[in-house]
Design a protein around this motif. Structure first.
Motif, short mmCIF file in Angstrom:
data_model
loop_
_atom_site.label_atom_id
_atom_site.label_comp_id
_atom_site.label_asym_id
_atom_site.label_seq_id
_atom_site.Cartn_x
_atom_site.Cartn_y
_atom_site.Cartn_z
N PRO A 1 42.54 49.66 27.70
CA PRO A 1 42.17 48.25 27.49
C PRO A 1 42.91 47.28 28.40
O PRO A 1 42.74 46.09 28.30
N VAL A 2 43.73 47.80 29.30
CA VAL A 2 44.49 46.96 30.22
C VAL A 2 43.90 47.13 31.63
O VAL A 2 43.74 48.26 32.10
N PRO A 3 43.55 46.02 32.29
CA PRO A 3 42.95 46.15 33.63
C PRO A 3 43.97 46.63 34.66
O PRO A 3 45.17 46.45 34.50
N ALA A 4 43.45 47.26 35.71
CA ALA A 4 44.31 47.64 36.82
C ALA A 4 44.85 46.36 37.47
O ALA A 4 44.16 45.34 37.52
N ASP A 5 46.07 46.41 37.93
CA ASP A 5 46.70 45.25 38.55
C ASP A 5 45.99 44.93 39.86
O ASP A 5 45.99 45.74 40.79
N PRO A 6 45.39 43.73 39.97
CA PRO A 6 44.68 43.40 41.21
C PRO A 6 45.61 43.31 42.41
O PRO A 6 45.18 43.50 43.54
N LYS A 7 46.91 43.09 42.18
CA LYS A 7 47.86 43.02 43.29
C LYS A 7 48.08 44.39 43.91
O LYS A 7 48.53 44.49 45.04
N SER A 8 47.74 45.45 43.15
CA SER A 8 47.90 46.81 43.68
C SER A 8 46.73 47.18 44.60
O SER A 8 46.76 48.24 45.23
N GLY A 9 45.71 46.32 44.64
CA GLY A 9 44.55 46.60 45.48
C GLY A 9 43.52 47.49 44.80
O GLY A 9 42.52 47.83 45.39
N ARG A 10 43.76 47.87 43.54
CA ARG A 10 42.84 48.77 42.84
C ARG A 10 41.85 48.03 41.95
O ARG A 10 40.73 48.44 41.81
N GLY A 11 42.25 46.97 41.32
CA GLY A 11 41.39 46.29 40.36
C GLY A 11 40.72 45.06 40.95
O GLY A 11 41.24 44.43 41.86
N SER A 12 39.55 44.75 40.41
CA SER A 12 38.87 43.51 40.80
C SER A 12 38.06 43.03 39.60
O SER A 12 37.65 43.81 38.75
N LEU A 13 37.87 41.72 39.54
CA LEU A 13 37.10 41.13 38.45
C LEU A 13 35.62 41.35 38.71
O LEU A 13 35.10 40.95 39.76
N VAL A 14 34.95 41.99 37.78
CA VAL A 14 33.51 42.24 37.91
C VAL A 14 32.77 41.16 37.12
O VAL A 14 32.94 41.04 35.90
N ASP A 15 31.99 40.37 37.83
CA ASP A 15 31.23 39.30 37.17
C ASP A 15 29.77 39.29 37.61
O ASP A 15 29.08 38.29 37.50
N GLU A 16 29.31 40.43 38.11
CA GLU A 16 27.92 40.56 38.56
C GLU A 16 27.20 41.58 37.71
O GLU A 16 27.80 42.27 36.89
N GLY A 17 25.90 41.71 37.93
CA GLY A 17 25.11 42.66 37.16
C GLY A 17 25.08 42.27 35.70
O GLY A 17 24.98 41.08 35.36
N ILE A 18 25.20 43.24 34.83
CA ILE A 18 25.14 42.97 33.39
C ILE A 18 26.31 42.09 32.95
O ILE A 18 26.22 41.35 31.97
N TYR A 19 27.41 42.12 33.71
CA TYR A 19 28.58 41.30 33.39
C TYR A 19 28.35 39.82 33.69
O TYR A 19 29.18 39.00 33.32
N SER A 20 27.25 39.48 34.31
CA SER A 20 26.92 38.07 34.51
C SER A 20 26.19 37.49 33.30
O SER A 20 25.94 36.29 33.24
N TYR A 21 25.88 38.35 32.33
CA TYR A 21 25.20 37.91 31.09
C TYR A 21 26.11 37.99 29.87
O TYR A 21 26.07 37.11 29.01
N ILE A 22 26.88 39.07 29.77
CA ILE A 22 27.80 39.25 28.65
C ILE A 22 29.10 39.86 29.16
O ILE A 22 29.09 40.61 30.14
N ARG A 23 30.20 39.55 28.47
CA ARG A 23 31.50 39.99 28.96
C ARG A 23 31.87 41.41 28.53
O ARG A 23 32.71 42.05 29.15
N HIS A 24 31.27 41.91 27.46
CA HIS A 24 31.62 43.25 26.97
C HIS A 24 30.36 44.08 26.69
O HIS A 24 30.07 44.45 25.55
N PRO A 25 29.60 44.39 27.74
CA PRO A 25 28.33 45.09 27.54
C PRO A 25 28.49 46.53 27.04
O PRO A 25 27.59 47.04 26.36
N MET A 26 29.60 47.17 27.33
CA MET A 26 29.79 48.54 26.79
C MET A 26 29.90 48.50 25.28
O MET A 26 29.31 49.32 24.59
N TYR A 27 30.67 47.56 24.79
CA TYR A 27 30.83 47.44 23.34
C TYR A 27 29.49 47.07 22.70
O TYR A 27 29.14 47.58 21.64
#
Length: 150
Positions: free
Chosen positions: A51-77
């Motif tokens: 439940p903890v995002p990858a640290d974006p400073k490490s170069g691994r994580g990024s905020l996903v706000d496209e696709g289904i995530y542009s409609y709802i924030r927790h589509p898997m749930y």
């Protein structure tokens, strides 16, 4: 009113109730699976069981706000909940439906925790995303259907 009370008392609409519940249940299971699949493919390398995002400073994580995530924030749930409601209908199980209600509260609490961690990781970028995408589990238009009317 009397007709609805009678149908509730006898347990459904003869010759339609069971087929309708099966169709609706299977539709919800399919919609749930589709939502989970779409969310996973939209996340790409950001997909994680934690439940903890990858640290974006490490170069691994990024905020996903496209696709289904542009409609709802927790589509898997959302997908999991839709699927479990569908399974409850298909199996005609009140117990499963009640357990799905409990699961909703667990996922709601977990998503609140995740969102705190997302704010820690992404700051204003995630807060802006929350403002743009106000639906946590359902798009805002769907939430409006269930909103209290005055």
């Amino acid at each position: 009113q009397f007709g609805l009370l009678l149908l509730i008392a006898i347990g459904g609409v003869p010759f339609v109730g069971d087929d309708m519940a099966s169709f609706l249940g299977l539709s919800l299971i399919f919609a749930g699976l589709l939502s989970v699949y779409k969310a996973a493919t939209d996340l790409k390398s950001n997909l994680s069981p934690w439940p903890v995002p990858a640290d974006p400073k490490s170069g691994r994580g990024s905020l996903v706000d496209e696709g289904i995530y542009s409609y709802i924030r927790h589509p898997m749930y959302s997908g999991v909940l839709f699927g479990m409601i569908g399974l409850s209908l298909v199996t005609d199980s009140v117990t499963r439906l009640l357990l799905t209600g409990a699961l909703y509260f667990v996922l709601d609490a977990k998503s609140n925790y995740e969102e705190e961690k997302m704010i820690d990781a992404y700051g204003l970028e995630y807060e802006d995303y929350q403002m743009r995408v106000q639906g946590k589990f359902l798009p805002p238009g769907v939430n409006d259907i269930f909103a209290k009317r005055t």
